[in-house]
Design an enzyme around this catalytic site. Structure first.
Site, PDB file in Angstrom:
ATOM      1  N   TYR A 125       0.815  -1.217   0.000  1.00 56.98           N
ATOM      2  CA  TYR A 125       0.000   0.000   0.000  1.00 56.98           C
ATOM      3  C   TYR A 125       0.848   1.266   0.000  1.00 56.98           C
ATOM      4  O   TYR A 125       0.405   2.306  -0.478  1.00 56.98           O
ATOM      5  CB  TYR A 125      -0.915   0.032   1.232  1.00 56.98           C
ATOM      6  CG  TYR A 125      -2.201  -0.737   1.046  1.00 56.98           C
ATOM      7  CD1 TYR A 125      -2.200  -2.125   1.007  1.00 56.98           C
ATOM      8  CD2 TYR A 125      -3.413  -0.079   0.912  1.00 56.98           C
ATOM      9  CE1 TYR A 125      -3.377  -2.831   0.843  1.00 56.98           C
ATOM     10  CE2 TYR A 125      -4.603  -0.775   0.752  1.00 56.98           C
ATOM     11  CZ  TYR A 125      -4.574  -2.147   0.717  1.00 56.98           C
ATOM     12  OH  TYR A 125      -5.745  -2.835   0.548  1.00 56.98           O
ATOM     13  N   LYS A 140       3.397 -15.260   3.468  1.00 58.27           N
ATOM     14  CA  LYS A 140       3.727 -16.006   2.251  1.00 58.27           C
ATOM     15  C   LYS A 140       5.238 -16.189   2.275  1.00 58.27           C
ATOM     16  O   LYS A 140       5.971 -15.759   1.369  1.00 58.27           O
ATOM     17  CB  LYS A 140       3.236 -15.209   1.024  1.00 58.27           C
ATOM     18  CG  LYS A 140       3.353 -15.931  -0.304  1.00 58.27           C
ATOM     19  CD  LYS A 140       2.358 -17.068  -0.481  1.00 58.27           C
ATOM     20  CE  LYS A 140       2.593 -17.788  -1.801  1.00 58.27           C
ATOM     21  NZ  LYS A 140       1.866 -19.068  -1.900  1.00 58.27           N
ATOM     22  N   ASP A 144      -2.342 -18.685   1.167  1.00 56.81           N
ATOM     23  CA  ASP A 144      -3.218 -19.414   0.234  1.00 56.81           C
ATOM     24  C   ASP A 144      -3.971 -20.540   0.929  1.00 56.81           C
ATOM     25  O   ASP A 144      -5.196 -20.650   0.833  1.00 56.81           O
ATOM     26  CB  ASP A 144      -2.439 -19.909  -1.004  1.00 56.81           C
ATOM     27  CG  ASP A 144      -1.135 -20.608  -0.668  1.00 56.81           C
ATOM     28  OD1 ASP A 144      -0.762 -20.649   0.520  1.00 56.81           O
ATOM     29  OD2 ASP A 144      -0.492 -21.131  -1.602  1.00 56.81           O
ATOM     30  N   ASP A 189      -6.455  -7.168   3.962  1.00 61.73           N
ATOM     31  CA  ASP A 189      -7.547  -6.564   3.185  1.00 61.73           C
ATOM     32  C   ASP A 189      -8.390  -7.669   2.546  1.00 61.73           C
ATOM     33  O   ASP A 189      -9.619  -7.671   2.647  1.00 61.73           O
ATOM     34  CB  ASP A 189      -6.952  -5.649   2.107  1.00 61.73           C
ATOM     35  CG  ASP A 189      -8.031  -5.025   1.242  1.00 61.73           C
ATOM     36  OD1 ASP A 189      -9.038  -4.548   1.805  1.00 61.73           O
ATOM     37  OD2 ASP A 189      -7.881  -5.024   0.002  1.00 61.73           O
ATOM     38  N   ASP A 191     -12.437  -9.358   3.873  1.00 57.73           N
ATOM     39  CA  ASP A 191     -13.639  -9.408   3.025  1.00 57.73           C
ATOM     40  C   ASP A 191     -14.110 -10.861   2.912  1.00 57.73           C
ATOM     41  O   ASP A 191     -15.310 -11.148   2.981  1.00 57.73           O
ATOM     42  CB  ASP A 191     -13.366  -8.857   1.612  1.00 57.73           C
ATOM     43  CG  ASP A 191     -13.707  -7.370   1.495  1.00 57.73           C
ATOM     44  OD1 ASP A 191     -13.549  -6.654   2.509  1.00 57.73           O
ATOM     45  OD2 ASP A 191     -14.124  -6.932   0.408  1.00 57.73           O
TER      46      ASP A 191
HETATM   47  C1  IPM Z   1     -10.481  -1.500   3.391  1.00 62.60           C
HETATM   48  C2  IPM Z   1     -10.675  -0.942   2.009  1.00 62.60           C
HETATM   49  C3  IPM Z   1      -9.523   0.002   1.707  1.00 62.60           C
HETATM   50  C4  IPM Z   1      -8.249  -0.827   1.700  1.00 62.60           C
HETATM   51  C5  IPM Z   1      -9.668   0.810   0.418  1.00 62.60           C
HETATM   52  C6  IPM Z   1     -10.957   1.583   0.380  1.00 62.60           C
HETATM   53  C7  IPM Z   1      -8.497   1.714   0.204  1.00 62.60           C
HETATM   54  O1  IPM Z   1     -10.804  -1.959   1.068  1.00 62.60           O
HETATM   55  O2  IPM Z   1     -10.431  -0.717   4.346  1.00 62.60           O
HETATM   56  O3  IPM Z   1     -10.411  -2.720   3.519  1.00 62.60           O
HETATM   57  O4  IPM Z   1      -7.875  -1.395   0.661  1.00 62.60           O
HETATM   58  O5  IPM Z   1      -7.600  -0.901   2.733  1.00 62.60           O
HETATM   59 MG    MG Z   2     -10.901  -3.896   1.940  1.00 62.69          MG
END
Ligand code: IPM
Ligand code: MG
Length: 385
Positions: free
Chosen positions: A149, A199, A231, A255, A259
């Site tokens: 990042y 990893k 993985d 990240d 999700d």
């Molecule tokens: C998160 C989001 C952010 C990230 C984006 C919006 C920059 O996906 O907070 O998980 O990638 O960290």
């Molecule tokens: Mg995210």
């Protein structure tokens, strides 16, 4: 800290509504905060600032430096969401998301806590069977100021030979240590187990990560430490989510995995997060936001699930305001409403009715009121600085 403070404390809170459903879900959190502050010796001073696409439209930059400086002075920041198709054509350096990345990095918020818990309401929507997911309760600790990042060089070039792009991932021993320390401390208050995800068979940053984790684990044998490659961890997370307690990992893996973990909760809409400064303390500075995005297609329709935002407020009450008593109240009220029959559209199913963001929030406040009064509604739009 489970004590009820008996002196009134003032907190300087900066609200960052952002884009899409951001303002609506943030309003829900503020409504709940007002309800829980009343009669509980909390005096909250609010300032609202534009960030993300909203700031690009108003000021031609996703985050003004003066606003960043204002955030630095606050006790805590509460954010809705940023981004949307309107700003899709912009370069990565000028997109709405840059506001978030700048806040994280310039305010040194290296620790990102993302708790993921199974609930019956979410479980009905999860593609995982109850047998697999019931009772899952995982605290993800994502490193937030390093990795790909922020690594340099990072560029996108058009050359005669074709397009060419570079990203760089970097980590220092100190950055890794800071999140590990937090993860271990958290594990001590939970089930005592940390899974470190990397990893290490391919990446140098991961090799460093694993070495530092191994050393830290050796010095702290009271916590059980295991390592996993990202993985195979991804598969195992979905196959047996109950085996995990605290999961600590680098920025990009965190990240993606959080999700994915949304599958366990049944909806991304219910997941909160806290971004904290390394170093500890009872009232630490933090940025609190739901982990979902700005969902532009749902904007302004009163259908967004406010739970991620309201639970982020609960995290704020605990980590930045030192009011674990109130954090617990909010969490309890949310659980009560989620166990009921009125749920937002993302969670509605057999035997339940869809309600809007506002009605759901009102139900949470109703629950809270049984333990203390609620004040008049405070409209966050009236406070834009
Ligand atoms: C998160 C989001 C952010 C990230 C984006 C919006 C920059 O996906 O907070 O998980 O990638 O960290
Ligand atoms: Mg995210």
């Amino acid at each position: 800290m489970d004590t009820m403070d008996d002196v009134v404390r003032s907190f300087d809170l900066v609200l960052l509504p952002g884009d899409g459903i951001g303002p609506e879900v943030l309003q829900a959190a503020v409504d709940v905060l007002e309800a829980v502050a009343e009669g509980n010796n909390l005096d909250i001073r609010y300032t609202t600032l534009l960030v993300g696409g909203a700031a690009i439209d108003a000021y031609e930059t996703p985050l003004r430096t003066q606003d960043l400086e204002r955030c630095r002075k606050a006790d805590a920041l509460l954010l809705g969401a940023v981004g949307g198709p309107t700003w899709d054509e912009l370069s990565v350096e000028t997109r709405p998301e840059r506001a978030l990345l700048r806040l994280r990095s310039e305010l040194n918020l290296g620790i990102n806590l993302r708790p993921v818990t199974w609930t019956a309401a979410g479980g009905r929507h999860a593609p995982l069977t109850e047998e697999v997911a019931q009772g899952a309760d995982i605290a993800f600790v994502r490193e937030l100021t390093g990795g790909v990042y922020f690594g340099q060089p990072s560029y996108y070039h058009r050359t005669v030979g074709g397009r060419h792009a570079v990203d760089t991932s970097t980590y220092s021993e100190k950055q890794v240590q800071a999140v590990l320390e937090f993860a271990f401390e958290l594990a001590r208050s939970r089930r005592g187990k940390v899974t470190s995800v990397d990893k290490a068979n391919v990446m140098n940053t991961s090799r460093l990560w694993r070495e530092v984790a191994t050393e830290y684990g050796r010095e702290n044998p009271d916590v059980e430490l295991e390592h996993a490659l990202v993985d195979s961890f991804a598969m195992s997370l979905i196959r047996s989510p109950r085996t995990y307690d605290v999961v600590v990992t680098e920025n990009l893996f965190g990240d993606i995995l959080t999700d994915l973990a949304g599958v366990i909760a049944g909806s991304l809409g219910v997941l909160p997060s806290a971004s904290l400064r390394p170093g500890g303390g009872e009232r630490r500075f933090g940025l609190y936001e739901p982990i979902h995005g700005s969902a532009p297609s749902l904007r302004g329709q009163d259908v967004a699930n406010p739970v991620g935002s309201i639970l982020s407020l609960a995290l704020m009450l605990h980590w930045s305001l030192g009011r674990t008593d109130l954090a617990n109240k909010v969490q309890h009220a949310v659980s009560q409403v989620m166990a009921g029959e009125r749920l937002t559209a993302d969670l509605v199913g057999k035997g339940t009715t869809a309600v809007g963001t506002r009605e759901f929030t009102a139900a949470v406040i109703e629950q809270l009121k049984e333990r203390g009064g609620a004040r008049e509604r405070r409209d966050i739009r009236h406070h834009v600085a």
